[in-house]
Design an enzyme around this catalytic site. Sequence first.
Site, mmCIF file in Angstrom:
data_model
loop_
_atom_site.group_PDB
_atom_site.id
_atom_site.type_symbol
_atom_site.label_atom_id
_atom_site.label_comp_id
_atom_site.label_asym_id
_atom_site.label_seq_id
_atom_site.Cartn_x
_atom_site.Cartn_y
_atom_site.Cartn_z
ATOM 1 N N CYS A 153 0.835 -1.206 0.000
ATOM 2 C CA CYS A 153 0.000 0.000 0.000
ATOM 3 C C CYS A 153 0.869 1.255 0.000
ATOM 4 C CB CYS A 153 -0.915 -0.024 1.233
ATOM 5 S SG CYS A 153 -1.922 1.448 1.423
ATOM 6 N N CYS A 156 -0.446 4.102 2.247
ATOM 7 C CA CYS A 156 -0.198 3.878 3.680
ATOM 8 C C CYS A 156 1.267 4.126 4.034
ATOM 9 C CB CYS A 156 -0.512 2.436 4.074
ATOM 10 S SG CYS A 156 -2.062 1.812 3.434
ATOM 11 N N ASP A 157 2.173 3.652 3.204
ATOM 12 C CA ASP A 157 3.573 3.558 3.630
ATOM 13 C C ASP A 157 4.559 4.422 2.845
ATOM 14 O OD1 ASP A 157 2.811 1.694 5.532
ATOM 15 O OD2 ASP A 157 3.007 0.024 4.147
HETATM 16 C C1 LIG Z 1 0.699 -4.461 5.425
HETATM 17 C C2 LIG Z 1 -0.480 -3.520 5.323
HETATM 18 C C3 LIG Z 1 -0.369 -2.237 5.817
HETATM 19 C C4 LIG Z 1 -1.431 -1.354 5.735
HETATM 20 N N1 LIG Z 1 -1.306 -0.112 6.263
HETATM 21 C C5 LIG Z 1 -2.351 0.745 6.254
HETATM 22 C C6 LIG Z 1 -2.226 2.058 6.817
HETATM 23 O O1 LIG Z 1 -1.180 2.448 7.312
HETATM 24 N N2 LIG Z 1 -3.332 2.848 6.751
HETATM 25 C C7 LIG Z 1 -4.516 2.464 6.182
HETATM 26 O O2 LIG Z 1 -5.478 3.223 6.191
HETATM 27 N N3 LIG Z 1 -4.635 1.237 5.633
HETATM 28 C C8 LIG Z 1 -3.588 0.372 5.652
HETATM 29 N N4 LIG Z 1 -3.701 -0.858 5.056
HETATM 30 C C9 LIG Z 1 -4.992 -1.223 4.441
HETATM 31 C C10 LIG Z 1 -5.995 -1.591 5.545
HETATM 32 O O3 LIG Z 1 -5.417 -2.532 6.407
HETATM 33 C C11 LIG Z 1 -7.271 -2.148 4.938
HETATM 34 O O4 LIG Z 1 -7.785 -1.240 3.993
HETATM 35 C C12 LIG Z 1 -8.343 -2.386 5.981
HETATM 36 O O5 LIG Z 1 -7.803 -3.084 7.068
HETATM 37 C C13 LIG Z 1 -9.498 -3.167 5.378
HETATM 38 O O6 LIG Z 1 -10.365 -3.524 6.414
HETATM 39 P P1 LIG Z 1 -11.542 -4.557 6.180
HETATM 40 O O7 LIG Z 1 -12.209 -4.680 7.486
HETATM 41 O O8 LIG Z 1 -12.353 -4.147 5.025
HETATM 42 O O9 LIG Z 1 -10.868 -5.935 5.731
HETATM 43 P P2 LIG Z 1 -9.630 -6.812 6.236
HETATM 44 O O10 LIG Z 1 -8.679 -6.027 7.041
HETATM 45 O O11 LIG Z 1 -9.128 -7.479 4.987
HETATM 46 O O12 LIG Z 1 -10.284 -7.878 7.196
HETATM 47 C C14 LIG Z 1 -11.039 -8.933 6.728
HETATM 48 C C15 LIG Z 1 -10.982 -10.057 7.722
HETATM 49 O O13 LIG Z 1 -11.952 -11.026 7.337
HETATM 50 C C16 LIG Z 1 -11.456 -12.302 7.627
HETATM 51 N N5 LIG Z 1 -12.237 -13.293 6.902
HETATM 52 C C17 LIG Z 1 -12.165 -13.602 5.577
HETATM 53 N N6 LIG Z 1 -13.052 -14.597 5.305
HETATM 54 C C18 LIG Z 1 -13.687 -14.884 6.467
HETATM 55 C C19 LIG Z 1 -14.711 -15.811 6.829
HETATM 56 N N7 LIG Z 1 -15.240 -16.675 5.947
HETATM 57 N N8 LIG Z 1 -15.159 -15.851 8.118
HETATM 58 C C20 LIG Z 1 -14.646 -14.985 9.033
HETATM 59 N N9 LIG Z 1 -13.659 -14.100 8.747
HETATM 60 C C21 LIG Z 1 -13.195 -14.052 7.478
HETATM 61 C C22 LIG Z 1 -10.019 -12.164 7.188
HETATM 62 O O14 LIG Z 1 -9.243 -13.202 7.761
HETATM 63 C C23 LIG Z 1 -9.670 -10.807 7.779
HETATM 64 O O15 LIG Z 1 -9.294 -10.943 9.123
HETATM 65 C C24 LIG Z 1 -2.656 -1.769 5.124
HETATM 66 C C25 LIG Z 1 -2.765 -3.051 4.599
HETATM 67 C C26 LIG Z 1 -1.687 -3.928 4.690
HETATM 68 C C27 LIG Z 1 -1.830 -5.328 4.135
#
Ligand SMILES: Cc1cc2nc3c(=O)[nH]c(=O)nc-3n(C[C@H](O)[C@H](O)[C@H](O)COP(=O)(O)OP(=O)(O)OC[C@H]3O[C@@H](n4cnc5c(N)ncnc54)[C@H](O)[C@@H]3O)c2cc1C
Length: 329
Positions: A153, A156-157
């Site tokens: 990202c 983010c970084d």
């Molecule tokens: C290394 C890294 C660094 C980042 N740094 C930043 C930052 O500094 N700032 C920022 O704003 N964003 C950052 N991001 C992006 C940010 O993390 C994501 O945009 C955000 O976390 C998305 O949130 P979400 O809840 O939509 O999904 P996710 O964080 O993808 O969470 C989804 C969850 O659902 C779970 N899941 C999937 N299928 C199932 C199922 N069948 N049953 C139950 N659970 C399930 C997954 O295991 C996961 O835990 C970063 C991403 C990464 C990878």
Amino acid sequence: MDLNLSSAASHPASPGDDQELSVRVLIICSGQAGLSAALYAARADLEPLVLTGMELGGQVSLTYAVENYPGFPEGIGGMELVELFQKQAQRFGARLEFDLAADVDLSERPFKVVTQNGKHYLAESLIITTGASAVHLNVPGEIELTGRGVSYCATCDGWFFKDKEVMVVGGGDSAVEESLFLTRYAEKVTIVHRRDELRAGALLTERANSNPKINFAWNTVVEEISGNGAVQSVKLQDTKTGEQREQDIDGVFVFIGHTPNTSLFTGQLEMDQNGYLIADDRMQTNVPGVYAAGEVADPHFRQVITSAGMGAAAAIQANHFLGENPLPE
Ligand SMILES: Cc1cc2nc3c(=O)[nH]c(=O)nc-3n(C[C@H](O)[C@H](O)[C@H](O)COP(=O)(O)OP(=O)(O)OC[C@H]3O[C@@H](n4cnc5c(N)ncnc54)[C@H](O)[C@@H]3O)c2cc1C
């Protein structure tokens, strides 16, 4: 991390393996979208249940520091942020189960959800926040150095790489767009691509070609990422000659694809051509009472703040829906 998760044994209302438990709002997973939805649903007295999934806290838990989530002027650790989201939702009565949704039936209300631990839930409404996963290179050093120089990202970084030298792996639109963004900070950006030309659109390609900070390593793949606590170098291989070389580098950004976690919903919910769930501006999917929020329905922004906002919106909407569409007693 203080997880304080429920299990079937610790909660009197939890079902046995073949019992069915009714819940008003079931939230599939515990990223920022899911935990924000849980907070809003709990504060609306809907007693939401969150199936956390196996990767607690979602993608952000992988990162060392989050500096663009408002309210934390000094930044905050990814896991620490997850813990705060979780505690706040639990404070208002959200329940978290360390379990995975394994099967869903959305053909009628209440919706049926079967978990990996064999539990059966009947949900009056469902909020899906299963997120997305960046496609990994799967090379040695990648996982260990994620958040320590390996990133998926640029928004983010990128800021961490002021006046540094970074590599971007990929050759499509995302890779080129993010490379251009990274030139705001980095002194030099090398696009490493396994082919001899980009797959990105003509305009982006032209911009990359004419940017003096961007150069290219064609017909090249990353074989290994190394560093002591932070990225220091990569091992590269020429795909034509097989020749290997070592190069010093400060950061490696990987943009070789992003996969939404939506296979569970195939054939039941509408998706775009890349598998992202389609939701309207109220987070409503094509099935009334089923909402999608966060990265699972967002191929564009992919941020903590946008995911959290979508989660909150989904819970507000679920509350309206339940008020207007009660199930018969
Ligand atoms: C290394 C890294 C660094 C980042 N740094 C930043 C930052 O500094 N700032 C920022 O704003 N964003 C950052 N991001 C992006 C940010 O993390 C994501 O945009 C955000 O976390 C998305 O949130 P979400 O809840 O939509 O999904 P996710 O964080 O993808 O969470 C989804 C969850 O659902 C779970 N899941 C999937 N299928 C199932 C199922 N069948 N049953 C139950 N659970 C399930 C997954 O295991 C996961 O835990 C970063 C991403 C990464 C990878």
